[in-house]
Write a protein that holds these residues in place. Sequence first.
Motif, PDB file in Angstrom:
ATOM      1  N   ASP A  93     -16.215   7.824  -5.060  1.00 42.28           N
ATOM      2  CA  ASP A  93     -15.157   8.670  -5.623  1.00 42.28           C
ATOM      3  C   ASP A  93     -14.199   7.844  -6.472  1.00 42.28           C
ATOM      4  O   ASP A  93     -13.786   8.267  -7.566  1.00 42.28           O
ATOM      5  N   LEU A  94     -13.824   6.689  -5.963  1.00 41.31           N
ATOM      6  CA  LEU A  94     -12.933   5.805  -6.716  1.00 41.31           C
ATOM      7  C   LEU A  94     -13.605   5.349  -8.010  1.00 41.31           C
ATOM      8  O   LEU A  94     -12.964   5.303  -9.077  1.00 41.31           O
ATOM      9  N   HIS A  95     -14.872   5.023  -7.917  1.00 43.41           N
ATOM     10  CA  HIS A  95     -15.669   4.637  -9.093  1.00 43.41           C
ATOM     11  C   HIS A  95     -15.639   5.735 -10.153  1.00 43.41           C
ATOM     12  O   HIS A  95     -15.395   5.466 -11.341  1.00 43.41           O
ATOM     13  N   ASN A  96     -15.860   6.972  -9.741  1.00 44.85           N
ATOM     14  CA  ASN A  96     -15.905   8.090 -10.695  1.00 44.85           C
ATOM     15  C   ASN A  96     -14.535   8.383 -11.294  1.00 44.85           C
ATOM     16  O   ASN A  96     -14.423   8.686 -12.489  1.00 44.85           O
ATOM     17  N   GLU A  97     -13.486   8.305 -10.476  1.00 40.75           N
ATOM     18  CA  GLU A  97     -12.136   8.540 -10.988  1.00 40.75           C
ATOM     19  C   GLU A  97     -11.768   7.523 -12.054  1.00 40.75           C
ATOM     20  O   GLU A  97     -11.189   7.869 -13.094  1.00 40.75           O
ATOM     21  N   LEU A  98     -12.083   6.261 -11.798  1.00 43.88           N
ATOM     22  CA  LEU A  98     -11.780   5.218 -12.777  1.00 43.88           C
ATOM     23  C   LEU A  98     -12.638   5.372 -14.021  1.00 43.88           C
ATOM     24  O   LEU A  98     -12.155   5.232 -15.151  1.00 43.88           O
ATOM     25  N   LYS A  99     -13.898   5.672 -13.833  1.00 44.03           N
ATOM     26  CA  LYS A  99     -14.825   5.822 -14.961  1.00 44.03           C
ATOM     27  C   LYS A  99     -14.377   6.933 -15.897  1.00 44.03           C
ATOM     28  O   LYS A  99     -14.430   6.791 -17.131  1.00 44.03           O
ATOM     29  N   ASN A 100     -13.898   8.034 -15.325  1.00 43.24           N
ATOM     30  CA  ASN A 100     -13.488   9.197 -16.122  1.00 43.24           C
ATOM     31  C   ASN A 100     -12.012   9.182 -16.477  1.00 43.24           C
ATOM     32  O   ASN A 100     -11.500  10.163 -17.022  1.00 43.24           O
ATOM     33  N   GLN A 101     -11.329   8.103 -16.131  1.00 40.92           N
ATOM     34  CA  GLN A 101      -9.887   7.960 -16.349  1.00 40.92           C
ATOM     35  C   GLN A 101      -9.103   9.115 -15.705  1.00 40.92           C
ATOM     36  O   GLN A 101      -8.119   9.596 -16.258  1.00 40.92           O
ATOM     37  N   ALA A 102      -9.569   9.511 -14.538  1.00 38.77           N
ATOM     38  CA  ALA A 102      -8.893  10.554 -13.776  1.00 38.77           C
ATOM     39  C   ALA A 102      -8.107   9.957 -12.609  1.00 38.77           C
ATOM     40  O   ALA A 102      -7.511  10.681 -11.819  1.00 38.77           O
ATOM     41  N   TYR A 103      -8.104   8.650 -12.517  1.00 38.05           N
ATOM     42  CA  TYR A 103      -7.445   7.964 -11.405  1.00 38.05           C
ATOM     43  C   TYR A 103      -5.933   8.062 -11.527  1.00 38.05           C
ATOM     44  O   TYR A 103      -5.354   7.864 -12.595  1.00 38.05           O
ATOM     45  N   LYS A 104      -5.289   8.359 -10.411  1.00 38.03           N
ATOM     46  CA  LYS A 104      -3.830   8.371 -10.342  1.00 38.03           C
ATOM     47  C   LYS A 104      -3.403   7.793  -9.006  1.00 38.03           C
ATOM     48  O   LYS A 104      -3.822   8.283  -7.954  1.00 38.03           O
ATOM     49  N   PRO A 105      -2.585   6.738  -9.002  1.00 33.37           N
ATOM     50  CA  PRO A 105      -2.160   6.116  -7.734  1.00 33.37           C
ATOM     51  C   PRO A 105      -1.359   7.091  -6.881  1.00 33.37           C
ATOM     52  O   PRO A 105      -0.645   7.955  -7.392  1.00 33.37           O
ATOM     53  N   LYS A 106      -1.469   6.938  -5.567  1.00 37.70           N
ATOM     54  CA  LYS A 106      -0.684   7.740  -4.646  1.00 37.70           C
ATOM     55  C   LYS A 106       0.740   7.189  -4.574  1.00 37.70           C
ATOM     56  O   LYS A 106       0.973   6.015  -4.881  1.00 37.70           O
ATOM     57  N   PRO A 107       1.704   8.018  -4.177  1.00 38.95           N
ATOM     58  CA  PRO A 107       3.103   7.546  -4.073  1.00 38.95           C
ATOM     59  C   PRO A 107       3.215   6.337  -3.149  1.00 38.95           C
ATOM     60  O   PRO A 107       2.507   6.230  -2.147  1.00 38.95           O
ATOM     61  N   LEU A 108       4.125   5.425  -3.494  1.00 40.31           N
ATOM     62  CA  LEU A 108       4.325   4.214  -2.712  1.00 40.31           C
ATOM     63  C   LEU A 108       5.108   4.510  -1.429  1.00 40.31           C
ATOM     64  O   LEU A 108       5.977   5.386  -1.410  1.00 40.31           O
ATOM     65  N   GLU A 109       4.786   3.763  -0.396  1.00 41.64           N
ATOM     66  CA  GLU A 109       5.550   3.834   0.857  1.00 41.64           C
ATOM     67  C   GLU A 109       6.581   2.708   0.838  1.00 41.64           C
ATOM     68  O   GLU A 109       6.228   1.537   0.771  1.00 41.64           O
ATOM     69  N   THR A 110       7.848   3.059   0.894  1.00 35.20           N
ATOM     70  CA  THR A 110       8.926   2.079   0.739  1.00 35.20           C
ATOM     71  C   THR A 110       9.653   1.844   2.059  1.00 35.20           C
ATOM     72  O   THR A 110       9.924   2.785   2.806  1.00 35.20           O
ATOM     73  N   PHE A 111       9.935   0.566   2.346  1.00 33.55           N
ATOM     74  CA  PHE A 111      10.706   0.213   3.528  1.00 33.55           C
ATOM     75  C   PHE A 111      11.545  -1.024   3.220  1.00 33.55           C
ATOM     76  O   PHE A 111      11.295  -1.742   2.249  1.00 33.55           O
ATOM     77  N   VAL A 112      12.554  -1.268   4.045  1.00 38.44           N
ATOM     78  CA  VAL A 112      13.478  -2.391   3.846  1.00 38.44           C
ATOM     79  C   VAL A 112      13.111  -3.520   4.793  1.00 38.44           C
ATOM     80  O   VAL A 112      12.890  -3.299   5.989  1.00 38.44           O
ATOM     81  N   LEU A 113      13.038  -4.735   4.253  1.00 39.58           N
ATOM     82  CA  LEU A 113      12.717  -5.918   5.048  1.00 39.58           C
ATOM     83  C   LEU A 113      13.880  -6.892   4.965  1.00 39.58           C
ATOM     84  O   LEU A 113      14.352  -7.211   3.869  1.00 39.58           O
ATOM     85  N   ARG A 114      14.322  -7.387   6.107  1.00 42.75           N
ATOM     86  CA  ARG A 114      15.418  -8.375   6.145  1.00 42.75           C
ATOM     87  C   ARG A 114      14.867  -9.673   6.716  1.00 42.75           C
ATOM     88  O   ARG A 114      14.761  -9.822   7.921  1.00 42.75           O
ATOM     89  N   ASP A 115      14.525 -10.613   5.801  1.00 41.81           N
ATOM     90  CA  ASP A 115      13.815 -11.819   6.276  1.00 41.81           C
ATOM     91  C   ASP A 115      14.042 -13.004   5.323  1.00 41.81           C
ATOM     92  O   ASP A 115      13.097 -13.467   4.692  1.00 41.81           O
ATOM     93  N   PRO A 116      15.243 -13.600   5.238  1.00 41.07           N
ATOM     94  CA  PRO A 116      16.538 -13.169   5.782  1.00 41.07           C
ATOM     95  C   PRO A 116      17.279 -12.254   4.821  1.00 41.07           C
ATOM     96  O   PRO A 116      18.148 -11.501   5.217  1.00 41.07           O
ATOM     97  N   LYS A 117      16.915 -12.327   3.518  1.00 42.85           N
ATOM     98  CA  LYS A 117      17.571 -11.464   2.548  1.00 42.85           C
ATOM     99  C   LYS A 117      17.021 -10.051   2.674  1.00 42.85           C
ATOM    100  O   LYS A 117      15.869  -9.834   3.050  1.00 42.85           O
ATOM    101  N   THR A 118      17.851  -9.089   2.316  1.00 39.62           N
ATOM    102  CA  THR A 118      17.413  -7.698   2.329  1.00 39.62           C
ATOM    103  C   THR A 118      16.570  -7.424   1.092  1.00 39.62           C
ATOM    104  O   THR A 118      17.025  -7.606  -0.039  1.00 39.62           O
ATOM    105  N   ARG A 119      15.332  -7.001   1.324  1.00 40.29           N
ATOM    106  CA  ARG A 119      14.418  -6.701   0.225  1.00 40.29           C
ATOM    107  C   ARG A 119      13.803  -5.324   0.440  1.00 40.29           C
ATOM    108  O   ARG A 119      13.509  -4.938   1.569  1.00 40.29           O
TER     109      ARG A 119
END
Length: 349
Positions: A93-119
């Motif tokens: 499926d991934l192969h076909n989506e890329l081949k046909n330029q139908a690929y679209k990334p899914k929304p990113l999962e965002t979280f905060v990391l403090r190690d030691p700076k907040t990122r």
Amino acid sequence: MGYTFSLSRVNLNNDLDLNTRNDNLANSNENGRIANKSYLGWDIFQMKSHKNLYENIFSLENLFLAYKKARKGKTLKNYVIEFEKDLNKNLIDLHNELKNQAYKPKPLETFVLRDPKTRTISKSDFRDRIVHHAIVNILNPIFEKIFIYDSCANRIGKGNLFALKRFDVFKRKVSRNGKIISNKFNDENYVSGYCLKCDIKHYFQEVNHEVLVNIISRKIKDEKFIWLIKQILNNYSNNSKGMPLGNLTSQFFANIYLNELDYFVKHKLSAKYYLRYVDDFVILHESKEQLEKWKEQIQTFLEENLKIELHKDKSKTISLSKGIDFVGFRNFYYFRLLRKRNIRRIKVK
């Protein structure tokens, strides 16, 4: 379709590993000068461009290799187990989506990391990470050839230890192997020489998409490939700026982006002792005045050509005798100390 991707049955040959390190260092000397380079505004050598690469990205061999890299160290994660329940179909499926330029990334999962700076870390879906590896599999052998020797981050055979060793070499050359100047300072332990230590302000948040795409397009003359790169970049931001910290492509694109700075410093400024680790870089020289002059020129170059700027508080010229904070250590002439915050982090872990 007849494709089988059973881990026990597929044996990829070494020639399929498109990310295997090329023996590029033969083109480099220890000062980081490499042939076939150019940077914004100044052409040094004619750069070879590459066409018709897009098909290599979505080839089933490359996608399977990318999948193996994406799952490494994460085989017990639920999202990996779920993807592998129907591995054949998911990769095709991934192969076909890329081949046909139908690929679209899914929304990113965002979280905060403090190690030691907040990122703020943005994590891509597993199938999108496979695409990231597939892209880097193709681009890495091309761009690895033109990166300077002393670009240390996110490269095979480089890293923190390499950066520390190179810094040690540079400080000994600049200080003339610790030659004392006690007649001037009346201190037999004084070490001569200076270090311009710089940090780029909010680097990953400020990377300009248009500038990055233009840099990549000088080497990659493939509209479909560029389309895919834009899909990855635009999934993070709608204002044409910034890259997520958690993406493999972000780490790779970061080196491509600042390769322009590397060439400016090495070839325009002719700075001999220059070392970069992601967006932190140092230049060593015996003259403080020369380093201050270079700092102004670098700031102008970054603003005009890369649309980024130096962090004013973290970019300054320091005497080598005081110790230089670089890649997690305070580096003195005769020894180095691990930073206290890193010691605390190790104890916590």
